[in-house]
Scaffold this motif. Structure first.
Motif, PDB file in Angstrom:
ATOM      1  N   VAL A  96       6.275  -3.299  -6.946  1.00 20.32           N
ATOM      2  CA  VAL A  96       6.326  -3.589  -5.513  1.00 20.32           C
ATOM      3  C   VAL A  96       5.760  -2.408  -4.729  1.00 20.32           C
ATOM      4  CG1 VAL A  96       8.313  -5.136  -5.691  1.00 20.32           C
ATOM      5  CG2 VAL A  96       8.680  -2.687  -5.284  1.00 20.32           C
ATOM      6  N   TYR A  97       5.458  -2.679  -3.463  1.00 14.10           N
ATOM      7  CA  TYR A  97       5.089  -1.597  -2.549  1.00 14.10           C
ATOM      8  C   TYR A  97       5.522  -1.966  -1.145  1.00 14.10           C
ATOM      9  CZ  TYR A  97       0.851  -4.520  -1.799  1.00 14.10           C
ATOM     10  OH  TYR A  97      -0.027  -5.548  -1.549  1.00 14.10           O
ATOM     11  N   ASP A  98       5.881  -0.943  -0.381  1.00 10.38           N
ATOM     12  CA  ASP A  98       6.257  -1.118   1.013  1.00 10.38           C
ATOM     13  C   ASP A  98       5.043  -0.866   1.891  1.00 10.38           C
ATOM     14  OD1 ASP A  98       8.912  -1.490   0.219  1.00 10.38           O
ATOM     15  OD2 ASP A  98       9.344   0.662   0.354  1.00 10.38           O
ATOM     16  N   VAL A  99       4.837  -1.732   2.858  1.00  2.00           N
ATOM     17  CA  VAL A  99       3.769  -1.578   3.832  1.00  2.00           C
ATOM     18  C   VAL A  99       4.388  -1.101   5.140  1.00  2.00           C
ATOM     19  CG1 VAL A  99       1.989  -2.753   5.174  1.00  2.00           C
ATOM     20  CG2 VAL A  99       2.339  -3.339   2.760  1.00  2.00           C
ATOM     21  N   ILE A 100       3.943   0.042   5.599  1.00  3.43           N
ATOM     22  CA  ILE A 100       4.460   0.655   6.824  1.00  3.43           C
ATOM     23  C   ILE A 100       3.318   0.727   7.835  1.00  3.43           C
ATOM     24  CG2 ILE A 100       5.614   2.667   7.817  1.00  3.43           C
ATOM     25  CD1 ILE A 100       6.474   3.410   4.938  1.00  3.43           C
TER      26      ILE A 100
END
Length: 256
Positions: free
Chosen positions: A25-29
């Motif tokens: 997964v990855y977080d998009v900020i």
């Protein structure tokens, strides 16, 4: 662009998957409200000697700091040693698949600049040596106290022999060569190293052979050795060292 990020208004993150494993997964900020517009997307790859107990949460202040100065930001997760599929080749596969996913996201503008700390520094410099790096939109990478030479790290027994745990074998094996940034020089994209002069976790000398060999092969590689900085100063937005990190990132996103 400001050299010191304003952390008072952190942007809200959303999480996306690039595989079936919970760690893929990855977080998009997004850029912080009111921040000046900055070109491109910064992909933050955390460290922790590739081990399961160290996840992306300790890199969140760093990621928010990039958003605070106007960048789109990705905070990446990946399978680590001690997890099913972690280590070589799984962790490398994750980084490749992560970038394939990011490159297709319309709301994550190019260029991509990868910023990796410690073991994450190994992962981003590994990307820099891959023939597909530019195809994924990678303009360059920034290694922060990175383990960019697995052989030197092994001889120093860094992280209680974390390198051998990560690869699953010792120097000279195909797995080792496949993971070692030293094996794919010169890098295919520019590499900027920011190291702390007082780092005793991944000493600056770990990078010496990488830098010398990469430059001799014609690679675009430079080192910024920050006086008074230790291993974690380079990911702490409250330290003077972090302005060096922002400068390195900006030099790659603003390059013609």
């Amino acid at each position: 662009m400001s050299s010191r990020p304003d952390q008072t208004s952190p942007a809200r993150a959303t999480t996306r998957s690039y595989g079936d494993d919970p760690a893929q997964v990855y977080d998009v900020i997004p850029p912080s409200p009111g921040a000046p517009a900055a070109a491109g997307t910064v992909v933050v790859v955390h460290g922790g000697f590739w081990r399961q107990q160290y996840d992306r949460e300790h890199a969140r202040p760093e990621a928010q700091a990039f958003a605070a100065v106007g960048y789109h930001v990705v905070l990446a997760e990946y399978r680590r040693v001690g997890m099913p599929g972690g280590g070589v080749p799984g962790t490398l596969d994750d980084v490749r698949d992560l970038l394939a996913s990011i490159s297709l996201q319309a709301d994550l503008p190019k260029p991509l600049v990868l910023v990796g700390h410690s073991a994450g520094g190994q992962l981003v410099t590994w990307v820099a040596g891959q023939s597909w790096a530019r195809e994924r939109g990678v303009a360059g990478v920034v290694s922060l106290a990175g383990v960019v030479d697995l052989g030197t790290a092994d001889r120093m027994h860094l992280g209680s022999d974390a390198t051998r745990d990560f690869v699953g074998s010792g120097p000279g094996t195909e797995a080792w060569r496949s993971a070692d940034p030293m094996s794919t020089l010169p890098p295919k994209v520019p590499v900027r190293l920011v190291d702390g002069a007082d780092d005793d976790t991944v000493p600056p000398a770990v990078a010496d052979a990488y830098v010398a060999t990469a430059k001799a092969a014609g690679g675009d590689v430079s080192v910024d050795l920050v006086e008074g900085a230790d291993h974690f100063a380079v990911i702490d937005p409250t330290t003077p060292a972090f302005s060096h990190v922002l400068a390195a990132v900006h030099s790659l996103t603003s390059a013609p």
